[in-house]
Write a protein that holds these residues in place. Sequence first.
Motif, PDB file in Angstrom:
ATOM      1  N   GLN A 114       2.972 -14.767  -1.306  1.00  0.00           N
ATOM      2  CA  GLN A 114       4.482 -14.912  -1.013  1.00  0.00           C
ATOM      3  C   GLN A 114       5.521 -15.616  -1.742  1.00  0.00           C
ATOM      4  O   GLN A 114       6.467 -15.346  -1.395  1.00  0.00           O
ATOM      5  CB  GLN A 114       4.362 -15.968   0.440  1.00  0.00           C
ATOM      6  N   ALA A 115       4.232 -16.966  -2.757  1.00  0.00           N
ATOM      7  CA  ALA A 115       5.577 -17.833  -3.324  1.00  0.00           C
ATOM      8  C   ALA A 115       6.239 -17.065  -4.196  1.00  0.00           C
ATOM      9  O   ALA A 115       6.348 -17.515  -5.538  1.00  0.00           O
ATOM     10  CB  ALA A 115       4.992 -19.298  -3.561  1.00  0.00           C
ATOM     11  N   ALA A 116       4.919 -15.964  -5.126  1.00  0.00           N
ATOM     12  CA  ALA A 116       5.309 -15.475  -5.889  1.00  0.00           C
ATOM     13  C   ALA A 116       6.767 -15.368  -6.736  1.00  0.00           C
ATOM     14  O   ALA A 116       7.402 -14.424  -5.762  1.00  0.00           O
ATOM     15  CB  ALA A 116       4.280 -14.679  -6.902  1.00  0.00           C
ATOM     16  N   GLY A 117       7.271 -15.243  -8.090  1.00  0.00           N
ATOM     17  CA  GLY A 117       8.406 -14.707  -8.388  1.00  0.00           C
ATOM     18  C   GLY A 117       8.987 -13.535  -8.724  1.00  0.00           C
ATOM     19  O   GLY A 117      10.102 -12.608  -8.345  1.00  0.00           O
ATOM     20  N   ASN A 118       7.872 -13.005  -8.140  1.00  0.00           N
ATOM     21  CA  ASN A 118       7.575 -11.410  -8.916  1.00  0.00           C
ATOM     22  C   ASN A 118       7.175 -10.802  -7.863  1.00  0.00           C
ATOM     23  O   ASN A 118       6.595 -11.437  -7.075  1.00  0.00           O
ATOM     24  CB  ASN A 118       6.390 -10.915  -9.605  1.00  0.00           C
ATOM     25  N   GLY A 119       8.035  -9.295  -7.341  1.00  0.00           N
ATOM     26  CA  GLY A 119       8.307  -8.951  -6.750  1.00  0.00           C
ATOM     27  C   GLY A 119       6.348  -8.543  -6.640  1.00  0.00           C
ATOM     28  O   GLY A 119       6.220  -7.698  -7.267  1.00  0.00           O
ATOM     29  N   ILE A 120       5.750  -7.928  -5.256  1.00  0.00           N
ATOM     30  CA  ILE A 120       4.560  -7.762  -5.349  1.00  0.00           C
ATOM     31  C   ILE A 120       4.452  -6.689  -4.414  1.00  0.00           C
ATOM     32  O   ILE A 120       4.959  -6.684  -2.937  1.00  0.00           O
ATOM     33  CB  ILE A 120       3.423  -8.563  -5.053  1.00  0.00           C
ATOM     34  N   ILE A 121       3.826  -5.360  -4.460  1.00  0.00           N
ATOM     35  CA  ILE A 121       3.058  -4.944  -3.934  1.00  0.00           C
ATOM     36  C   ILE A 121       2.074  -4.533  -3.481  1.00  0.00           C
ATOM     37  O   ILE A 121       1.099  -4.767  -4.354  1.00  0.00           O
ATOM     38  CB  ILE A 121       4.125  -3.958  -3.261  1.00  0.00           C
ATOM     39  N   ILE A 122       1.318  -4.074  -2.152  1.00  0.00           N
ATOM     40  CA  ILE A 122      -0.767  -3.600  -1.949  1.00  0.00           C
ATOM     41  C   ILE A 122      -0.084  -2.511  -1.105  1.00  0.00           C
ATOM     42  O   ILE A 122       0.290  -1.826  -0.311  1.00  0.00           O
ATOM     43  CB  ILE A 122      -1.298  -4.664  -1.226  1.00  0.00           C
ATOM     44  N   SER A 123      -0.649  -1.452  -1.915  1.00  0.00           N
ATOM     45  CA  SER A 123      -1.142  -0.078  -1.447  1.00  0.00           C
ATOM     46  C   SER A 123      -1.573   0.504  -0.911  1.00  0.00           C
ATOM     47  O   SER A 123      -2.913  -0.364  -1.440  1.00  0.00           O
ATOM     48  CB  SER A 123       0.428   1.054  -1.486  1.00  0.00           C
ATOM     49  N   ASP A 124      -1.998   0.977  -0.006  1.00  0.00           N
ATOM     50  CA  ASP A 124      -3.339   1.223   0.687  1.00  0.00           C
ATOM     51  C   ASP A 124      -3.796   3.137   0.309  1.00  0.00           C
ATOM     52  O   ASP A 124      -3.177   3.808   0.293  1.00  0.00           O
ATOM     53  CB  ASP A 124      -3.365   1.551   2.560  1.00  0.00           C
ATOM     54  N   ALA A 125      -4.745   2.250  -0.884  1.00  0.00           N
ATOM     55  CA  ALA A 125      -5.356   3.875  -1.573  1.00  0.00           C
ATOM     56  C   ALA A 125      -5.790   5.257  -0.956  1.00  0.00           C
ATOM     57  O   ALA A 125      -6.374   6.092  -1.231  1.00  0.00           O
ATOM     58  CB  ALA A 125      -5.542   3.884  -3.108  1.00  0.00           C
ATOM     59  N   LEU A 126      -6.276   4.359   0.599  1.00  0.00           N
ATOM     60  CA  LEU A 126      -7.149   5.238   0.965  1.00  0.00           C
ATOM     61  C   LEU A 126      -6.917   6.073   1.940  1.00  0.00           C
ATOM     62  O   LEU A 126      -6.941   7.274   2.840  1.00  0.00           O
ATOM     63  CB  LEU A 126      -8.585   4.805   2.207  1.00  0.00           C
ATOM     64  N   GLN A 127      -5.337   5.930   2.495  1.00  0.00           N
ATOM     65  CA  GLN A 127      -4.677   6.716   3.328  1.00  0.00           C
ATOM     66  C   GLN A 127      -3.729   7.349   2.113  1.00  0.00           C
ATOM     67  O   GLN A 127      -3.157   7.103   1.017  1.00  0.00           O
ATOM     68  CB  GLN A 127      -3.514   5.629   3.646  1.00  0.00           C
ATOM     69  N   LYS A 128      -2.979   8.366   3.207  1.00  0.00           N
ATOM     70  CA  LYS A 128      -1.984   9.592   2.593  1.00  0.00           C
ATOM     71  C   LYS A 128      -1.112   9.168   1.628  1.00  0.00           C
ATOM     72  O   LYS A 128      -0.444   8.719   2.544  1.00  0.00           O
ATOM     73  CB  LYS A 128      -1.499  10.786   3.104  1.00  0.00           C
ATOM     74  N   ASP A 129      -0.727   8.870   0.162  1.00  0.00           N
ATOM     75  CA  ASP A 129       0.303   8.712  -0.382  1.00  0.00           C
ATOM     76  C   ASP A 129       0.860   7.849  -1.017  1.00  0.00           C
ATOM     77  O   ASP A 129       1.171   7.101  -0.590  1.00  0.00           O
ATOM     78  CB  ASP A 129       1.706   9.796   0.492  1.00  0.00           C
ATOM     79  N   ASN A 130      -0.633   7.036  -1.009  1.00  0.00           N
ATOM     80  CA  ASN A 130      -0.824   5.559  -1.089  1.00  0.00           C
ATOM     81  C   ASN A 130       0.803   4.560   0.044  1.00  0.00           C
ATOM     82  O   ASN A 130       1.098   3.669  -0.901  1.00  0.00           O
ATOM     83  CB  ASN A 130       0.030   4.992  -2.246  1.00  0.00           C
ATOM     84  N   PRO A 131       0.440   4.634   1.117  1.00  0.00           N
ATOM     85  CA  PRO A 131       2.182   3.703   1.607  1.00  0.00           C
ATOM     86  C   PRO A 131       1.842   2.900   1.245  1.00  0.00           C
ATOM     87  O   PRO A 131       0.601   1.277   0.955  1.00  0.00           O
ATOM     88  CB  PRO A 131       1.341   4.135   3.333  1.00  0.00           C
ATOM     89  N   ILE A 132       2.896   1.818   1.260  1.00  0.00           N
ATOM     90  CA  ILE A 132       2.845   0.818   1.044  1.00  0.00           C
ATOM     91  C   ILE A 132       2.248  -0.455   2.335  1.00  0.00           C
ATOM     92  O   ILE A 132       3.037   0.060   3.020  1.00  0.00           O
ATOM     93  CB  ILE A 132       4.467  -0.305   0.411  1.00  0.00           C
ATOM     94  N   ILE A 133       1.045  -1.272   2.481  1.00  0.00           N
ATOM     95  CA  ILE A 133       0.838  -1.735   3.347  1.00  0.00           C
ATOM     96  C   ILE A 133       1.270  -3.708   3.173  1.00  0.00           C
ATOM     97  O   ILE A 133       1.258  -4.363   4.156  1.00  0.00           O
ATOM     98  CB  ILE A 133      -0.814  -2.297   3.581  1.00  0.00           C
ATOM     99  N   TYR A 134       1.088  -4.430   1.850  1.00  0.00           N
ATOM    100  CA  TYR A 134       2.307  -5.418   2.098  1.00  0.00           C
ATOM    101  C   TYR A 134       3.657  -5.306   0.958  1.00  0.00           C
ATOM    102  O   TYR A 134       3.390  -4.674   0.081  1.00  0.00           O
ATOM    103  CB  TYR A 134       1.044  -6.617   1.832  1.00  0.00           C
ATOM    104  N   PHE A 135       4.242  -6.872   1.204  1.00  0.00           N
ATOM    105  CA  PHE A 135       4.917  -6.041   0.065  1.00  0.00           C
ATOM    106  C   PHE A 135       5.426  -7.986   0.127  1.00  0.00           C
ATOM    107  O   PHE A 135       5.324  -8.326   1.758  1.00  0.00           O
ATOM    108  CB  PHE A 135       6.728  -6.153   0.274  1.00  0.00           C
ATOM    109  N   ASN A 136       5.810  -8.997  -0.867  1.00  0.00           N
ATOM    110  CA  ASN A 136       5.860 -10.519  -0.572  1.00  0.00           C
ATOM    111  C   ASN A 136       8.118 -10.543  -0.861  1.00  0.00           C
ATOM    112  O   ASN A 136       8.591  -9.923  -0.533  1.00  0.00           O
ATOM    113  CB  ASN A 136       5.207 -11.475  -1.807  1.00  0.00           C
ATOM    114  N   PRO A 137       8.172 -11.953  -0.398  1.00  0.00           N
ATOM    115  CA  PRO A 137       9.462 -11.917  -0.370  1.00  0.00           C
ATOM    116  C   PRO A 137      10.271 -11.098  -1.750  1.00  0.00           C
ATOM    117  O   PRO A 137      11.266 -10.894  -1.805  1.00  0.00           O
ATOM    118  CB  PRO A 137       9.353 -13.227   0.180  1.00  0.00           C
TER     119      PRO A 137
END
Length: 625
Positions: free
Chosen positions: A138-161
């Motif tokens: 949450q606190a990281a200065g870089n933009g971070i996203i996590i996508s779900d590889a098990l779902q179709k088309d790798n949707p983003i399931i997490y992003f930080n501020p």
Amino acid sequence: MFKNREDILQVLSDAVSEGVVVVDKDQKIVSTNASADTMFGYETNELIGQSLNVLIPNNYHPKHSDHFTSFFNHTEKRKMGRGRYLYGLNKNNKEFPVEVGLNPFKLYGETYVMALVTDITFRKDIEENLNIKSEALQAAGNGIIISDALQKDNPIIYFNPAFQELTGYSSEEILGKNCRFLQSDDTDQDGITKLRKAVKKGKSCQVTLRNYKKNGTLFWNELYINPIKNREGLITHYIGIQNDITKRKNAEEERNYLTKIFDNSLNEIYVFDFKTLKFINVNYGAQKNLGYSIEELRNMTALDIKPNFSLKKFYRISAPLRSHIENKVEFEAIHTRKDGTTYPVYVSLEMSMLGERKVYIAIILDITEQKNYTQKLEKTVDLRTKQLKTALENEKELNDLKTKFLSLVSHEFKTPLSGILTSSILLSKYIRGDQQENRDKHIKIISDKVHYLNSILNDFLSIEKLETGKVNYKFTSFRLSKVLNEVVYNANMLLKEGQHVIYPDNIEDLVLVQDERTIELALTNLVHNAIKYSPEHSDVTIKIAQNLKDTVFEISDSGIGIPEMDQKNIFNRYFRAENALTTPGTGIGLNIVKSHIENLGGSIHFRSKFQEGSTFILSVPNIAH
Ligand code: ADP
């Protein structure tokens, strides 16, 4: 098999993995199972009869008593602690986190509570660990996203501020989407291909992409993606870390751009050390023109390429820069190439800072072309000045000639006219019959002089005709002997005492197809001059030779000759040599002859020696063309 019901209960409660602690209404422990004993570090039955407080850390005792009392008033099955962490105390006085389920029950009219206790030390550690990690994301200065590889088309399931701040999109616009939405329409990028390949192979990779914020602004995204695998090696997620390197990229591009300008500049640019004068950087143009590589130049000083420059001279020229009187000094110099050739340059020298280092920057223009042009221009000016001078001299000469001509004409007309006048006066005096001889003499004088005047006038008219191009040549076939006889006959009348004209008598066969009158005029002129400019008792010789093409006439005399200095002007109109001025003449004859002969395709030249004689050579084509 079981002695009584308690035994059955004991077996059952020992089989439960949670710790079981049963207390009565006075908080006295009435029963425990094996798990509870182990959990709290007691021997079997050691806890029986003890107060529940031995299992609870001291600082919770007062609160716990209150809770226990109120629980007993409204007994119902529930979890203890309402979501807060609870702690148990073991026999060694060590606290550990627990989860407690409360199960009240009645037995023989008495109320008891069975507490099911779970040691959650391990789980709490994991939870806390996860919490720290999540906080870090949450606190990281870089933009971070996590996508779900098990779902179709790798949707983003997490992003930080930071990701949201970087892209400007709302959470609804981010979650559930594939992160390609950041590319907008700009999909033809090398980085994207590389990224796709890595994802396909399940590998991590780093690429730099042109991405777009929600407001359309481009940003350079240095993206690092890493697949996350489960225990079986199956990729379940991708983590993507975005780094906005727009500033760095822009700075890089600017630097590249400036480097390009530096290298492609038509000027030569040199950066050299303020103290040692050693080159630090030299642009491509300069390297090329000088023939040195940058490595070679780095071992050289600015003076090494300037043959005419001493250190002293350089210091003198750059003094205004060092004393900060001027920002720039400009001067001309010579540069020497590696092959030893030189070229002129125009130097603009400045002082500057390269980081912490004081340097000189010299911007140099090769002025070879300019110099050449100036030299060319100077040469042209020289040439034109010379031409102008010649023209002026010619003009002056012409003016002199005109003056000379006027005086000549007046003289040439006056002398025969006064002769005619004298003769006619004398003629009128010889009235007696026996004075016929005297009368004849004067009549001849008058007739000769009239002839002479007539010939001068004809010459003038000839000039006029030649000048206006109105001469009409009439080509006929004639025998040379005929013309020669005519010329010699007329010449004989002019001969001085003891003069003879010697001419060939074997020319009966020679025929010309030419303008007869002009040939006669030319020969007459040359023979008359020969007679006029040679003394009494001398010979004038005419020679004639004919080859297949031309006929050559040579008219020689042993007369006054033509002074060396006047020879070059002899065919100029009105020109008369210095030694001919006492003899009557106009300076027209030779000029007319030359023009006519050249018109007929022939030529005229002469040999002459002062006071020894002259030979004029006339050549004309046998057949005019
Ligand atoms: P003119 O004889 O009327 O002066 P010409 O044109 O015939 O003019 O000749 C030009 C000049 O050339 C003469 O004034 C004279 O100085 C020189 N000249 C020509 N023929 C002879 C010659 N045979 N011997 C010496 N000088 C000559």
